[in-house]
Design a protein around this motif. Structure first.
Motif, short mmCIF file in Angstrom:
data_model
loop_
_atom_site.label_atom_id
_atom_site.label_comp_id
_atom_site.label_asym_id
_atom_site.label_seq_id
_atom_site.Cartn_x
_atom_site.Cartn_y
_atom_site.Cartn_z
N PHE A 22 0.83 -1.21 0.00
CA PHE A 22 0.00 0.00 0.00
C PHE A 22 0.87 1.26 0.00
O PHE A 22 0.65 2.17 -0.81
N TYR A 23 1.86 1.28 0.89
CA TYR A 23 2.74 2.45 0.95
C TYR A 23 3.59 2.58 -0.32
O TYR A 23 3.87 3.68 -0.78
N GLN A 25 2.66 1.65 -3.32
CA GLN A 25 1.78 2.17 -4.38
C GLN A 25 1.52 3.66 -4.19
O GLN A 25 1.47 4.43 -5.17
N ARG A 26 1.40 4.08 -2.93
CA ARG A 26 1.18 5.51 -2.67
C ARG A 26 2.40 6.31 -3.10
O ARG A 26 2.28 7.40 -3.66
N ALA A 27 3.61 5.73 -2.85
CA ALA A 27 4.83 6.42 -3.27
C ALA A 27 4.93 6.48 -4.79
O ALA A 27 5.38 7.47 -5.37
N ASP A 29 2.40 6.52 -6.86
CA ASP A 29 1.41 7.50 -7.33
C ASP A 29 1.93 8.93 -7.19
O ASP A 29 1.57 9.81 -8.00
N SER A 30 2.77 9.14 -6.18
CA SER A 30 3.33 10.50 -5.97
C SER A 30 4.71 10.64 -6.61
O SER A 30 5.42 11.62 -6.33
N ASP A 35 10.89 6.36 -1.66
CA ASP A 35 9.95 5.63 -0.82
C ASP A 35 9.45 4.36 -1.52
O ASP A 35 9.19 3.33 -0.87
#
Length: 791
Positions: A22-23, A25-27, A29-30, A35
């Motif tokens: 999850f983290y 994928q969030r990295a 996306d940004s 990260d």
């Protein structure tokens, strides 16, 4: 308890993978590369566990590898935005732990190859070499599986976007072979990880992971650059070297099967000696029959699907190589069971029948090889091995559908010798059924000998087995009926050859015991009689062979039927003697026919004591004697007198009466132009029969009272006999005689209601019908009979 722990550890690891994914994928996306690498490394760190079983570890691996797809796409996007792929390749190597670092290297490496900024050879070599850093069998196996998966569509091959020269394609080939070698070593080492008591469990787990290793061979089979030369000189030797050297039963069996299934059929055909040469070097516990059967099945299908391929089989001498290889395997594996060795030869036989069906010498050679192997075992007691032998022997029958072809195989009966008695009989039944089903005619004496050698289990008695009380009578009858039906398929239009067949069959049939002979001799006799009627026409022998005349064959039948009287089958023997007498009559052999009647009479006098059997036998004698035309007056009188005497001596009076009036036919020939017409004796027999009927009536009246009509039906039967001879023109049969008998019938029927009423009524109607005919001749005869007494 262990399973529960497994589930808990898997749940914890899966939760950690999900959280870090999850983290990550969030990295992504940004667009936070740092990260993204950090959380992906932490996610992949969960694969460092040693607590999970291979099955659970596989679930965790699938979860983690699925998440790496989005990371691979992120790397591709980063390079598109201007980020140096070389720097990314260096950056991921800063991961703290070796296992996450290598997973990341494989991921970025696939992108690096795709970018074409560096040769695929360098990246592939780098990745496959660095993967050696993970030597834990389970973790290393899954890591290399991911490496194969990530680079599968990036390997240079003909027609792909990364197509290179021949050297580049060889580099890709070397990469796959090297990765396969290392994966196989890790897979084999798994068997030694843990206590000995859990070895069976580990082998089961290893078997579940075998496809990870086999995936490399599938990749090799799909590489466009792997032609026959490359396969023969590089691929196959390298794979077989690894297969033989690993000395692991599971690995050897699986990888040999993979080789056979993955690579093209023509490759196998052209490298057959190399592939087969590895088979004897495999571990004795390897199920070699599965390996070789798979190979021969593929080659058989290849030959069936492509007519052009057949010359190649002859060119490479595939049959000889397979036969030699199986012999070497059997020799090398001393503990190989009889069932397994027969199965090997069964598959070789099927291969031969598919590919070389026209080469009977090849088929016979396979049978001979099987005999050589079985010679050390003797009679087979193993049910499984016996079933395999039956399948082995049935294969040529099913292929050729012609037993005559099978009889040309000299080793076929030698294989049957190794079957136990019951299985031998079952195989003999299969052979007979094939003959009957396909309407196969056995046309020479030599073929008969060969056939009876195959079915001797149904012909001969062995060691008193036929006396065994456990033998099922119904099954025995069915077996012998099959043999009897078979005898009618032994036929040749040439009388000389047919006579030889008869003599050969007799020799074999007479080896049977007292239970078989009454079932098998009759069809032999009738087959011989059929031949005799074809040959009739004189005493001279047209063939120059003393065994081919009707006299000689009838003499043979005399000796043959005599055997039945020795085995308590006298009634059957009498019937056959009478049949032979008719054949002698057809051939105008008076002396021979008289001899057959003499033997029939002797059997009647000495062997047949049952009253019902005597009645039946006497009717047969009278019926046969009536049709005989070859006898002189003297001989016929002797035989007729004997038959009449036997009739008068029957136990029951009604039987005596009927037998005596039947003897009347012996003095009057029904056919036109016959000289035998002794009316006086006919009437004498009928009057004698009437006297016996009178005695029956008197005895009946004395024992049961006046109401009994015990002999009325006998009187009516006699009346019908008188009418018969009246119609045939016997001048001694007069209307007065018939009138007298009719009056007697009327007087007896008046005493009580007769059970013969319908019989009487039918007779009267017939007589009235004949009286009313207008043709003249028959009507005049019946006009002499007064009909008033019927009213």
């Amino acid at each position: 308890m262990i399973a529960d722990d497994d589930e808990k550890w898997l749940a914890a690891a899966t939760s950690a993978v999900k959280q870090n994914a999850f983290y990550m994928q969030r990295a992504i996306d940004s667009n936070n590369l740092k990260d993204a690498l950090k959380f992906s490394a932490q996610m992949l760190g969960e694969l460092r566990t040693s607590k999970l079983s291979p099955h659970k570890y596989y679930e965790l691996y699938i979860r983690a590898s699925d998440e790496l797809r989005s990371l691979e796409m992120f790397f591709r996007d980063e390079t598109a935005r201007g980020c140096s792929i070389a720097e990314l390749y260096e950056l991921v190597q800063h991961a703290g732990n070796i296992l996450p670092r290598l997973y990341l290297l494989c991921t970025i490496g696939s992108v690096y190859i795709k970018s074409k900024d560096v040769t695929a050879k360098d990246i592939l070599k780098d990745l496959v070499e660095m993967s050696r850093a993970v030597q834990h069998p389970l973790r290393g196996l899954f890591l290399r599986s991911y490496l194969a998966q990530a680079t599968r569509d990036k390997l240079p091959s003909i027609g792909s976007e990364l197509e290179g020269d021949a050297e580049t394609r060889m580099d890709a080939l070397e990469f796959v072979l090297q990765n396969f070698t290392e994966m196989n070593k890790l897979w084999v080492r798994m068997q030694h990880q843990g206590p000995t008591r859990e070895k069976e469990k580990r082998e089961k787990e290893r078997n579940e992971l075998r496809d990870l290793v086999g995936k490399n061979l599938h990749i090799l089979g799909q590489l466009e650059g792997v032609d026959l030369a490359v396969y023969r000189d590089t691929v196959l030797p390298r794979i077989l070297e690894q297969v033989v050297n690993c000395k692991d039963e599971l690995a050897q069996c699986y990888l040999m099967d993979c080789i056979i299934q993955v690579f093209p059929d023509d490759f196998h055909l052209q490298t057959l000696d190399v592939l087969l040469g590895a088979c004897p070097q495999l571990q004795p516990s390897v199920d070699i029959k599965t390996v070789l059967s798979g190979l021969m099945e593929r080659l058989s299908n290849y030959a069936a699907s492509s007519v052009e391929a057949l010359p190649n089989f002859m060119q490479v001498d595939a049959f000889s190589k397979l036969n030699h290889a199986i012999g070497k395997v059997v020799e090398a594996q001393e503990d190989l069971s009889a069932s397994a060795s027969v199965t090997l030869y069964l598959f070789l036989l099927k291969f031969t029948l598919h590919v070389h069906s026209d080469r009977l010498d090849y088929v016979d050679q396979v049978l001979g090889s099987c005999v050589s192997q079985l010679s050390a075992t003797g009679k087979l007691c193993d049910d499984k091995a016996s079933k395999q032998i039956v399948a082995f022997l049935s294969a040529p029958l099913e292929k050729y559908n012609d037993v005559v072809t099978i009889l040309k195989l000299t080793n076929y009966p030698r294989v049957m010798e190794y079957l136990d008695h019951d299985t031998n009989k079952a195989m003999a039944i299969i052979i007979i059924q094939s003959i009957l089903k396909n309407d196969t005619h056995i046309a020479t004496a030599d073929e008969v000998d060969a056939l009876f050698e195959l079915i001797k289990g149904l012909i001969k008695d062995f060691d008193g087995l036929i006396d065994n009380d456990e033998i099922d009578e119904e099954d025995f009858q069915e077996e012998q009926n099959s043999v009897a039906r078979l005898l009618h398929f032994l036929y040749n239009d040439d009388p000389e050859e047919m006579s030889k067949i008869i003599f050969r069959v007799r020799k074999h049939i007479l080896t049977g015991g007292p239970k078989r002979l009454p079932l098998t001799i009759p069809p032999l006799v009738f087959s011989a009689l059929k031949l005799i009627r074809r040959m009739r026409g004189g005493d001279e022998n047209p063939f120059g062979d003393d065994t081919s005349t009707p006299q000689k064959i009838l003499q043979l039948l005399t000796e043959t039927v005599e055997v039945l009287s020795d085995v308590s089958a006298s009634e059957l023997a009498l019937r056959l003697y009478l049949q032979c007498a008719q054949a002698a009559n057809d051939c105008e052999l008076e002396t021979v026919a008289y001899e057959f009647f003499t033997k029939a009479y002797l059997l009647y006098e000495e062997e047949i004591s049952d009253s019902k059997a005597q009645v039946t036998a006497l009717r047969l004698i009278i019926g046969t004697l009536q049709r005989m035309r070859v006898f002189s007056v003297e001989n016929r009188d002797i035989l007729t007198h004997k038959a009449t005497g036997y009739s008068a001596k029957l136990l029951k009076k009604p039987d005596q009466c009927r037998a005596v009036y039947e003897c009347a036919h012996l003095y009057w020939a029904a056919e036109e132009g016959e000289n035998l017409k002794d009316g006086e004796r006919v009437v004498l027999c009928l009057k004698r029969a009437q006297k016996i009927a009178d005695a029956v009536q008197q005895m009946s009246n004395a024992s049961r009272g006046a109401s009994s009509t015990g002999s009325v039906s006998l009187y009516v039967e006699l009346l019908n006999k008188y009418l018969y001879f009246l119609e045939k023109g016997n001048p001694q049969v007069t209307g007065e005689t018939i009138q007298s008998l009719a009056e007697l019938i009327r007087s007896e029927t008046k005493k009580a209601e007769s059970c013969a009423g319908s019989f009487i009524t039918s007779t009267l109607r017939y007589m009235e019908f004949q009286r009313q005919q207008e043709d003249g001749g028959m009507s005049e005869k019946y006009q002499k009979i007064k009909m008033e007494w019927f009213e």
